[in-house]
Structures are given as C-alpha cells and as structure tokens.
Design a protein around this motif. Structure first.
Motif, mmCIF file in Angstrom:
data_model
loop_
_atom_site.group_PDB
_atom_site.id
_atom_site.type_symbol
_atom_site.label_atom_id
_atom_site.label_comp_id
_atom_site.label_asym_id
_atom_site.label_seq_id
_atom_site.Cartn_x
_atom_site.Cartn_y
_atom_site.Cartn_z
ATOM 1 N N ARG A 221 0.655 -1.189 0.129
ATOM 2 C CA ARG A 221 0.063 -0.018 0.009
ATOM 3 C C ARG A 221 0.939 1.264 -0.110
ATOM 4 N NH1 ARG A 221 -4.823 -0.169 4.258
ATOM 5 N NH2 ARG A 221 -5.641 1.501 2.685
ATOM 6 N N LEU A 222 1.857 1.145 0.632
ATOM 7 C CA LEU A 222 2.683 2.242 0.744
ATOM 8 C C LEU A 222 3.459 2.589 -0.611
ATOM 9 C CD1 LEU A 222 4.599 1.978 4.202
ATOM 10 C CD2 LEU A 222 2.877 3.660 3.287
ATOM 11 N N ILE A 223 4.043 1.332 -1.382
ATOM 12 C CA ILE A 223 4.469 1.573 -2.615
ATOM 13 C C ILE A 223 3.370 2.060 -3.786
ATOM 14 C CG2 ILE A 223 5.455 0.214 -4.776
ATOM 15 C CD1 ILE A 223 6.607 -1.779 -2.524
ATOM 16 N N GLY A 224 2.243 1.574 -3.289
ATOM 17 C CA GLY A 224 1.116 2.115 -4.385
ATOM 18 C C GLY A 224 0.985 3.640 -4.291
ATOM 19 N N ARG A 225 0.994 3.880 -2.987
ATOM 20 C CA ARG A 225 0.728 5.366 -2.714
ATOM 21 C C ARG A 225 1.884 6.202 -3.406
ATOM 22 N NH1 ARG A 225 0.489 6.996 3.416
ATOM 23 N NH2 ARG A 225 -1.261 5.426 3.186
ATOM 24 N N TRP A 226 3.171 5.697 -3.293
ATOM 25 C CA TRP A 226 4.408 6.372 -3.781
ATOM 26 C C TRP A 226 4.200 6.509 -5.267
ATOM 27 C CZ3 TRP A 226 8.535 4.260 -6.273
ATOM 28 C CH2 TRP A 226 9.847 5.002 -6.726
ATOM 29 N N LEU A 227 3.769 5.465 -5.971
ATOM 30 C CA LEU A 227 3.420 5.351 -7.430
ATOM 31 C C LEU A 227 2.402 6.184 -7.885
ATOM 32 C CD1 LEU A 227 4.200 1.463 -7.909
ATOM 33 C CD2 LEU A 227 5.769 3.216 -8.686
ATOM 34 N N GLY A 228 1.557 6.339 -7.110
ATOM 35 C CA GLY A 228 0.386 7.151 -7.524
ATOM 36 C C GLY A 228 -0.885 6.222 -8.006
ATOM 37 N N VAL A 229 -0.774 4.831 -7.512
ATOM 38 C CA VAL A 229 -1.691 3.953 -8.071
ATOM 39 C C VAL A 229 -3.051 4.387 -7.100
ATOM 40 C CG1 VAL A 229 -2.561 1.644 -7.877
ATOM 41 C CG2 VAL A 229 -0.347 2.197 -8.521
ATOM 42 N N VAL B 100 4.321 -2.443 -12.137
ATOM 43 C CA VAL B 100 5.430 -1.879 -11.056
ATOM 44 C C VAL B 100 5.130 -2.415 -9.846
ATOM 45 C CG1 VAL B 100 6.824 -0.482 -10.029
ATOM 46 C CG2 VAL B 100 6.528 -0.296 -12.672
ATOM 47 N N LEU B 101 3.878 -2.023 -9.354
ATOM 48 C CA LEU B 101 3.300 -2.157 -8.046
ATOM 49 C C LEU B 101 3.369 -3.709 -7.665
ATOM 50 C CD1 LEU B 101 2.141 -1.677 -5.350
ATOM 51 C CD2 LEU B 101 -0.025 -1.333 -6.456
ATOM 52 N N GLY B 102 2.678 -4.592 -8.889
ATOM 53 C CA GLY B 102 2.650 -6.033 -8.634
ATOM 54 C C GLY B 102 3.689 -6.563 -8.671
ATOM 55 N N LEU B 103 4.656 -6.255 -9.380
ATOM 56 C CA LEU B 103 6.032 -6.935 -9.311
ATOM 57 C C LEU B 103 6.758 -6.384 -8.119
ATOM 58 C CD1 LEU B 103 7.371 -6.353 -13.047
ATOM 59 C CD2 LEU B 103 6.475 -8.408 -12.142
ATOM 60 N N SER B 104 6.534 -5.438 -7.458
ATOM 61 C CA SER B 104 7.213 -4.982 -6.450
ATOM 62 C C SER B 104 6.830 -5.722 -5.155
ATOM 63 C CB SER B 104 7.251 -3.463 -6.020
ATOM 64 O OG SER B 104 7.562 -2.545 -7.082
ATOM 65 N N SER B 105 5.495 -5.844 -5.019
ATOM 66 C CA SER B 105 4.801 -6.507 -4.220
ATOM 67 C C SER B 105 5.087 -8.232 -4.230
ATOM 68 C CB SER B 105 3.282 -6.546 -4.264
ATOM 69 O OG SER B 105 2.563 -6.989 -3.237
ATOM 70 N N TRP B 106 5.422 -8.400 -5.430
ATOM 71 C CA TRP B 106 5.869 -10.004 -5.319
ATOM 72 C C TRP B 106 7.144 -10.248 -4.896
ATOM 73 C CZ3 TRP B 106 8.132 -12.438 -10.582
ATOM 74 C CH2 TRP B 106 8.298 -13.953 -10.266
ATOM 75 N N VAL B 107 8.125 -8.959 -5.303
ATOM 76 C CA VAL B 107 9.354 -9.175 -4.651
ATOM 77 C C VAL B 107 9.399 -9.183 -3.101
ATOM 78 C CG1 VAL B 107 11.734 -8.053 -4.624
ATOM 79 C CG2 VAL B 107 10.567 -8.422 -6.882
ATOM 80 N N LEU B 108 8.555 -8.368 -2.561
ATOM 81 C CA LEU B 108 8.442 -7.831 -1.354
ATOM 82 C C LEU B 108 8.155 -9.299 -0.493
ATOM 83 C CD1 LEU B 108 8.747 -5.890 0.876
ATOM 84 C CD2 LEU B 108 6.378 -5.322 0.531
#
Length: 349
Positions: free
Chosen positions: A124-132, A327-335
């Motif tokens: 959720r934080l990454i999504g906010r940073w990406l503007g999703v 990018v959000l999905g891939l980042s979440s997967w790596v996370l």
C-alpha cells in the motif's frame, strides 16, 4: 377488505415468474463459463506446468479482448465472478483447521504473520508512492499478501473500488503467481533451501492456493510444508478484511462522511461463512469424504469464477493504467518473496 387465502399463493407465483427471465438471462454466460472451466482443467492436465486457475483467467480475458463477450453472456459471467467466487471462499474454510496453526509452532506462525503484515503494509505504501489509486493498491496488497483472487474478492466490497480495480488486481496476482511456478523452483539451489524450507517459503510467498501446490509439487518433499503454511496464511484473510473495514468505518464516522441509514456489514457475509467453515472443520465432526468432496467443489467453483473475472480484464484498461500497476505488482511479489525467505532462514518453519 381482507385478502383471500389464494392471494398469497398468487403473489408467490407472480414473484417466481418475475424471477424466471432473470434466471434465463444467466444461462448463456454460465454455459460459456462451464465450457471454459472444463477447458481450463483439461489444459492443466495436459500441461503439468500450467495451473487451472491461470488458464481460466487467460480464457476469460481472451473472450473479452476478442470481442466474444457479448451482452448476452455478461449476466452469467458476472454471476460466476461474484456469487460463485464467494461460495468458493466459504468452501475454502473447510480446508482449514485451527490445529494447523499449532502444528506450525511459534516460529512458523511468526513467519506467516510478519510476511502478511509487511507485504500488505509495504504494498500500500509503494502504491501511494507510485500514484496507484488507493482502492486498487488495497486490492493488490490483499491479493499478494493473502491468497490471490479469493482475497481480492473478499476485500472488494470493503475497498469500494470499481470493476477495473478488481480486474487489474486479479491480473497481477495471476501473472506473478504463474511466474512463481516457473522461477521459484529454479532458485531453491542458489538460495540454499532444503525441500521442507523451500515448501515453507512457497507457502508463505505464493499467492493462490493452486499456484502454491503447483510450485511446491515441482520439488519432492516440499508439498506438505507448503500447504500447511499457505492455509495458515489464508486464516488471516478474515481478520484482515475485518480490520480494514473497521478502520474505514471509524474514519468515515470521524469525518462525517458516513451515509445516514446505510450501514454495510463490518465483515461481508461470505467472510463470516468462511470463518464458520473453519470452526466447523476444527471440531473434527465433518467426515473426511465430505471434506474431500467440498475441496473438489471449491476448486471447480474457483476456476469457474476466475473465468468470469477474466472477462473483466481488458488490454485497453491495462494500457490506461500504464506501468504503475505492473510495477506495484512486481514490487509486491519481490517484497513477499523476500520477507518470506528472510523469515524462513532466520526463524525456521
């Protein structure tokens, strides 16, 4: 003037007749869903590396993007995507029992809880940073941290997003879960994981239950640990949905934005059914044959529902989303994979 005894019967018949056209409207779409479901299982049988859930989403998306998902099919596919998926979530509870948590031990339970918490919050934080959009980021975070499409369905009403948000979240968990089936077994050796540890890592990091089984099955000796850890992770679905719903309800009340006279349930009814199914299984009263049959029905309904959800995936929508959601999905997967791996290495399973 008092109504005669036949009036209630007449009104009941009228009500049933009024429902018949709507029920008939479902038939074309449900027939297509049934055919695509059968094709999905056949494809998974013929291609061991392919998961039936993945095939279902792909077939549904192909129907939509080839222009074959006409108006006549939409009532039935929407019914599958919404109602059948909710039934599948309830039946998923029959695969879980509270003693499984005890079997994990404190260290294994800690890996599951930490992985879910860090992945959900971090996504959720990454999504906010990406503007999703917040609703989309919430659905992606839920799907990646818990159990893929089933988790997205459980959070959908609470997230208050639109159909595009749901479709994008489903597409991302399907994509990354399918990649996991191929890539994670290749990483076992370089990461120094024995079969049991690999199973724990898979169970703590792969999204969908079917994808988890498909991934762990590629390494002999990993499946049992993967399933136990994965199903223990699924147990956290209900408290996560309830927690988000409660937080949003309190924020709405504090800001005065709650709609008067409209109080949606704190937890969706089918999530309550999911919890009730867990409680029932935990009693040990349900015969093994019934549980086995329920598991088969759940798998079929989930695949059918994913065909319906797949029809909501439009390439044009994904293009409009741009690369941010990907990018959000891939980042979440790596996370989720990174946190689960760290937990397995440090705390064991």
């Amino acid at each position: 003037m008092t109504a005669g005894p036949g009036s209630s019967t007449t009104s009941t018949r009228a009500g049933l007749l009024a429902r018949l056209p709507a029920q008939r409207d479902l038939l074309p779409g449900l027939a297509v869903v049934a055919g695509a479901t059968a094709l999905s299982f056949a494809a998974a049988h013929l291609l061991p590396g392919l998961n039936a859930s993945t095939a279902a989403v792909v077939l549904g998306a192909m129907l939509a993007n080839a222009g074959l998902h006409g108006a006549a099919l939409r009532p039935g596919t929407a019914f599958a995507a919404r109602r059948l998926l909710r039934i599948a979530v309830v039946l998923l509870g029959l695969q879980l029992a509270l003693p499984q948590l005890a079997a994990l031990g404190l260290s294994g339970l800690a890996v599951v809880v930490i992985t879910v918490a860090v992945t959900f919050t971090g996504t959720r934080l990454i999504g906010r940073w990406l503007g999703v959009p917040p609703a989309r980021a919430l659905l992606v975070a839920t799907g990646f941290s818990i159990c893929g499409a089933s988790a997205v369905a459980a959070m959908k009403d609470v997230a208050d997003g639109d159909e595009d948000d749901t479709a994008v979240a489903i597409a991302l968990v399907t994509l990354c879960g399918s990649l996991a089936i191929v890539l994670l077994p290749l990483l076992r050796g370089p990461l120094g994981l024995d079969p049991a540890a690999f199973g724990s890592w898979v169970g703590a990091s792969v999204h969908d239950v079917g994808q988890t089984v498909a991934t762990a099955s590629r390494v002999p000796g990993a499946l049992t640990a993967a399933v136990v850890v994965k199903l223990s992770r699924v147990v956290l679905l209900a408290p996560l949905v309830a927690g988000v719903a409660l937080a949003r309800s309190r924020r709405a009340a504090a800001s005065g934005t709650a709609v008067a006279g409209r109080r949606p349930p704190l937890v969706p009814l089918f999530v309550v059914g999911f919890l009730a199914a867990i409680a029932l299984t935990s009693t040990g009263w349900v015969p093994a044959g019934v549980l086995s049959a329920a598991k088969t029905v759940q798998e079929v309904l989930l695949v059918a529902a994913l065909v319906g959800l797949g029809t909501g995936i439009h390439v044009a929508v994904l293009r409009r989303t741009g690369g941010r959601a990907l990018v959000l999905g891939l980042s979440s997967w790596v996370l989720v994979a990174g946190v689960a791996y760290t937990g397995v290495r440090l705390l064991g399973s």
